[in-house]
Write an enzyme that holds these catalytic residues in place. Structure first.
Site, PDB file in Angstrom:
ATOM      1  N   ASP A   1       0.803  -1.221   0.000  1.00  0.00           N
ATOM      2  CA  ASP A   1       0.000   0.000   0.000  1.00  0.00           C
ATOM      3  C   ASP A   1       0.836   1.271   0.000  1.00  0.00           C
ATOM      4  O   ASP A   1       0.337   2.348   0.353  1.00  0.00           O
ATOM      5  CB  ASP A   1      -0.979   0.013   1.178  1.00  0.00           C
TER       6      ASP A   1
ATOM      7  N   ASP B   1      -4.188  -4.059  -5.289  1.00  0.00           N
ATOM      8  CA  ASP B   1      -3.492  -2.791  -5.582  1.00  0.00           C
ATOM      9  C   ASP B   1      -2.021  -2.939  -5.956  1.00  0.00           C
ATOM     10  O   ASP B   1      -1.401  -1.965  -6.398  1.00  0.00           O
ATOM     11  CB  ASP B   1      -3.578  -1.816  -4.402  1.00  0.00           C
TER      12      ASP B   1
ATOM     13  N   ASP C   1     -11.663   1.010   5.735  1.00  0.00           N
ATOM     14  CA  ASP C   1     -10.629   1.223   4.718  1.00  0.00           C
ATOM     15  C   ASP C   1      -9.392   1.881   5.314  1.00  0.00           C
ATOM     16  O   ASP C   1      -8.333   1.890   4.693  1.00  0.00           O
ATOM     17  CB  ASP C   1     -11.164   2.120   3.602  1.00  0.00           C
TER      18      ASP C   1
END
Length: 339
Positions: free
Chosen positions: A127, A165, A316
């Site tokens: 991330d 991601d 989130d």
């Protein structure tokens, strides 16, 4: 059609169904030598969400039981709209017992003739130091982690969403030079390790329709092994509409040798939030709704499943008033989604 061809077709179909749903001694699903060409589970009469495993120990289910104990039966019934539906189980660290947790998950799903969904999220530099920062300390640790999970899945059927991601962030410049090369190599290694387990279908995460054009991310997905995976995953933890994801997935599939895909519909029932306000567009945005319930029957020739990869009700990130860290249960947001 000649009789011998009809018989041959029936035999092939029977073999596929047996491989998907047959239960061998000890509760282990029967396996063929190579992964089945499709993740299709025949519908079971009376089941609202055929084929996919519901984890009775998920955060939503635990919260429902707590609400019942507190006498809040009306709220508990609302939250069952999340708790009673299949969602992915996430593996995000190498803490003690993660292999056993994976083994128990796939064993429980097999015992109920259901397909479990696992989201693997432990890539180094995860991330890009944002809300879900972390991951494996180095490449060696990551390869060992993937090998351990592959061993835990052996003998069972499973659908794996690989590293949300990770590819899209590398393309956008989160990683550069050797770090980017290493990421693609690690993802390709993970794809090859997991797909070598008979019965495991791997979908490499490919972001969402608004992140970048299909033509831009497709080469990176190839470098990361997508062409050897079952396919790719879209919209994980995002809110883009199912229609837009199907259009984008079809474009990507043409660039990836016809690979199939799955779509995360967990929170896209009201589409995306308006842009602006930085992370509020994707981090616990208000006004969102649950999307299409999880199913292996999409009616689309390339879409293998609509899944709830992001577990509705889990945060989130700590991006707003009262929001807990990423991945933690967020009761207020869960109830808003369920209502």
């Amino acid at each position: 059609m000649p009789r011998h061809l009809r018989v041959d077709r029936r035999r092939r179909r029977a073999a596929l169904i047996t491989a998907l749903l047959g239960v061998a001694a000890g509760g282990v699903l029967l396996q063929e030598r190579e992964p089945a060409p499709a993740v299709r589970v025949p519908e079971t009469a009376g089941s609202a969400y055929p084929g996919l495993h519901v984890d009775p120990n998920g955060a939503a289910a635990v919260h429902v039981r707590a609400l019942h104990r507190a006498g809040r039966k009306a709220d508990a019934e609302v939250l069952r709209r999340i708790a009673d539906r299949p969602a992915a189980t996430w593996f995000t660290d190498a803490g003690p017992g993660y292999q056993l947790r994976a083994r128990r998950l796939v064993h429980a799903a097999a015992a109920n003739k259901r397909l479990p969904v696992l989201a693997l999220y432990y890539i180094p530099y995860r991330d890009c130091a944002s809300y879900s920062a972390g991951g494996a300390p180095n490449a060696r640790a990551y390869r060992a982690w993937i090998a351990s999970l592959a061993a835990a899945l052996r003998g069972y059927r499973a659908l794996v969403i690989l590293e949300p991601d990770a590819v899209a962030q590398a393309v956008r410049g989160c990683l550069r030079g050797r770090a980017a090369v290493e990421r693609y190599a690690l993802l390709a290694h993970a794809v090859d390790t997991l797909r070598a387990v008979p019965g495991v279908a791997v979908y490499l995460d490919a972001g969402n329709p608004t992140w970048m054009p299909a033509a831009r991310i497709a080469p990176a997905l190839r470098r990361a092994g997508a062409i050897r995976a079952r396919g790719f995953a879209l919209n994980v933890a995002n809110f883009e509409t199912t229609t837009d994801n199907l259009r984008y997935g079809t474009q990507l599939s043409r660039l990836l040798g016809g690979r199939h895909f799955v779509v995360d519909t967990s929170r896209n029932g009201n589409g995306p939030a308006r842009r602006g306000g930085g992370s509020e567009h994707w981090c616990n945005p208000p006004g969102r709704r649950l999307g299409v319930p999880p199913t292996l029957r999409t009616g689309h020739p390339l879409a293998d499943a609509y899944l709830w990869v992001k577990r509705p009700g889990e945060s989130d990130g700590a991006c707003g008033s009262g929001a807990p860290p990423a991945g933690q249960w967020y009761p207020a947001y869960a109830m808003a989604l369920a209502r």
